[in-house]
Design a protein around this motif. Sequence first.
Motif, PDB file in Angstrom:
ATOM      1  N   GLU A  88       0.836  -1.193   0.000  1.00 54.85           N
ATOM      2  CA  GLU A  88       0.000   0.000   0.000  1.00 54.85           C
ATOM      3  C   GLU A  88       0.869   1.241   0.000  1.00 54.85           C
ATOM      4  O   GLU A  88       1.908   1.291   0.696  1.00 54.85           O
ATOM      5  CB  GLU A  88      -0.944   0.013   1.205  1.00 54.85           C
ATOM      6  CG  GLU A  88      -2.078  -0.991   1.084  1.00 54.85           C
ATOM      7  CD  GLU A  88      -3.086  -0.917   2.204  1.00 54.85           C
ATOM      8  OE1 GLU A  88      -4.148  -1.576   2.092  1.00 54.85           O
ATOM      9  OE2 GLU A  88      -2.819  -0.202   3.209  1.00 54.85           O
ATOM     10  N   ASP A  90       0.645   5.540   0.312  1.00 51.50           N
ATOM     11  CA  ASP A  90      -0.134   6.719   0.674  1.00 51.50           C
ATOM     12  C   ASP A  90       0.341   7.893  -0.169  1.00 51.50           C
ATOM     13  O   ASP A  90       1.530   8.269  -0.109  1.00 51.50           O
ATOM     14  CB  ASP A  90       0.039   7.047   2.152  1.00 51.50           C
ATOM     15  CG  ASP A  90      -0.501   5.948   3.056  1.00 51.50           C
ATOM     16  OD1 ASP A  90      -1.498   5.303   2.668  1.00 51.50           O
ATOM     17  OD2 ASP A  90       0.081   5.718   4.134  1.00 51.50           O
ATOM     18  N   ALA A 138      -8.638   4.051  -0.458  1.00 53.05           N
ATOM     19  CA  ALA A 138      -9.035   5.291   0.203  1.00 53.05           C
ATOM     20  C   ALA A 138      -8.725   6.400  -0.794  1.00 53.05           C
ATOM     21  O   ALA A 138      -8.020   6.178  -1.785  1.00 53.05           O
ATOM     22  CB  ALA A 138      -8.277   5.484   1.514  1.00 53.05           C
ATOM     23  N   PRO A 139      -9.233   7.610  -0.567  1.00 48.25           N
ATOM     24  CA  PRO A 139      -8.996   8.686  -1.547  1.00 48.25           C
ATOM     25  C   PRO A 139      -7.537   8.872  -1.929  1.00 48.25           C
ATOM     26  O   PRO A 139      -7.231   9.171  -3.087  1.00 48.25           O
ATOM     27  CB  PRO A 139      -9.577   9.913  -0.846  1.00 48.25           C
ATOM     28  CG  PRO A 139     -10.672   9.355   0.008  1.00 48.25           C
ATOM     29  CD  PRO A 139     -10.151   8.041   0.503  1.00 48.25           C
ATOM     30  N   THR A 141      -4.980   6.497  -0.879  1.00 48.97           N
ATOM     31  CA  THR A 141      -4.255   5.258  -0.589  1.00 48.97           C
ATOM     32  C   THR A 141      -4.471   4.271  -1.728  1.00 48.97           C
ATOM     33  O   THR A 141      -5.592   4.031  -2.151  1.00 48.97           O
ATOM     34  CB  THR A 141      -4.711   4.634   0.733  1.00 48.97           C
ATOM     35  OG1 THR A 141      -4.479   5.573   1.802  1.00 48.97           O
ATOM     36  CG2 THR A 141      -3.931   3.358   1.022  1.00 48.97           C
TER      37      THR A 141
END
Length: 530
Positions: A88, A90, A138-139, A141
């Motif tokens: 992942e 960010d 996520a927006p 991630t």
Amino acid sequence: MTRLGLLAAVVAGSLVFASPGKAQDPAADLVIAQRAAATSLDPHYQNYGPNLMMAAHVFDRLVHQGASQRLVPGLAVAWRLVDPLTWEFDLRPGVTFHDGSPLTTADVIASWRRAVRMTGHSSISFFARVIADMQPVAPLTLRITTRAPAPLLPHTVNQIVIIPARLEDASTADFESGAAMVGTGPFRFESWDKGHSVRLSRNAAWWGGEVTWDTVELRAIPDDADRIAALYDSRVDVIDTVPPADVERLEASSLLRVVGTPTSRIIYLGFDVGQEVPPGTTAADGGPLVANPFRDLKVRRAVAQAINRAALVRDSLEGQGVEAAQVVLPGLFGAAPDLAPMPFDPAGARALLAEAGYPGGFRTTLNCTRQRYVNDEQVCSAIALMLTGVGIQTHTEFFPGGEFFDRAAKGEFALRLAGWGTGTGEASYTLRGLLGTRDMEAGTGVSNFGHYSNPVLDDAVTAAVATFDPADREAALAEASRRAAADLGVVPLYFQMALWAMRPDLTYAATNDEFTQAILVERALAERAP
């Protein structure tokens, strides 16, 4: 700056700021003269140094490189391993493209998809194909799934530039017209005169901080003397690829500053082992050969022992180089720390040729670039003499960089003098890209134009890059580096020095990837001679 934590490698002595012309001009305009011009503006098309250098002014990547090519955050501020096949990342908040659109996970996904589709003898699809899928979680991630365990994924994504999602289907022509030249980097694209210059302007909204220069011109001046003259005449502010013969003279000038550092670019001899009889290669009397001599390790070792590396560095490079025992710069992750350069042994080379069935040697052609690498023509001529001295009668041919690599990819060269930089800062990049069995679908051997293949080496590198423990992975790559050095799929010669010269009121934060970047040029604090 984009390459955080860099240290300037300034080697000039006491400097006095009294230079005519541009040196007295306070305007924030910078002109950099480069030896090699970009051949394409498409950031995904070709893994070619001048193209990558140009693209880094306009585009960013998820992960950047800092000092000594260590990884630092780029468009991603953090990354983590979820499981052996999943990472992942960010994304950095608040980043915008030059068109004002915000950076999202969709842009990263589109950039990867475009990179995967690129074809060509040296496209960056080599890196993109490691990835099986990307999905937003996520927006800001992004979850990345790899085709196999990929401990080196952060190094891999360092090679994929990020473009807006709306440009996923843009053609190379769209980039080269300027229509698709939209990135998040420190400079905005303005114009391109192919083969001559690229013009850029400041991106005031760059996420990396203040950009010193209002405008930048990257001007191609291939001739070394012309490039130096342009600096002396104040027509340019910085030049790259300073000829080694001129370093001492330039350092002695109070009107100029010189900066240098060793680089990870290996200069090597590559063989064609794929064809039954390589092009331009015959028996010593000009008759046909019954086999490809370069398939025999004894012949490759004879070539290696015929080269006086110390003399090449001393005489052809004026001391501006580092003799090589392997293809990865010592000190980089995965280089073998215990290898020494092959000794110069012409008598041993002649004996090996005789053992291989060539007591009278044979004839071949050494193909080289012209003004692509430091003093490449002089180095090529010196090597030809050394090989001829042990019985390999060697003729030389020279080509501009673009033509050279196109012809090499088509299998037109029996023997070539070329260079390769360890772009990711770790050994697997070079061991797979330069020496891996050529498989464009798997992304290995992308620059293995001679079709060398060593399954044992391939397996060793594959096992190493699947190892998650960093210490174990480094040890495994070092062992693979030893195997590569022993089998001589290519003959490592030396690592280039990167040398820049500039106005004395400027400094440059030199990096061993040898990239020339306007963002690394800063105004110097005044220094006074004692």
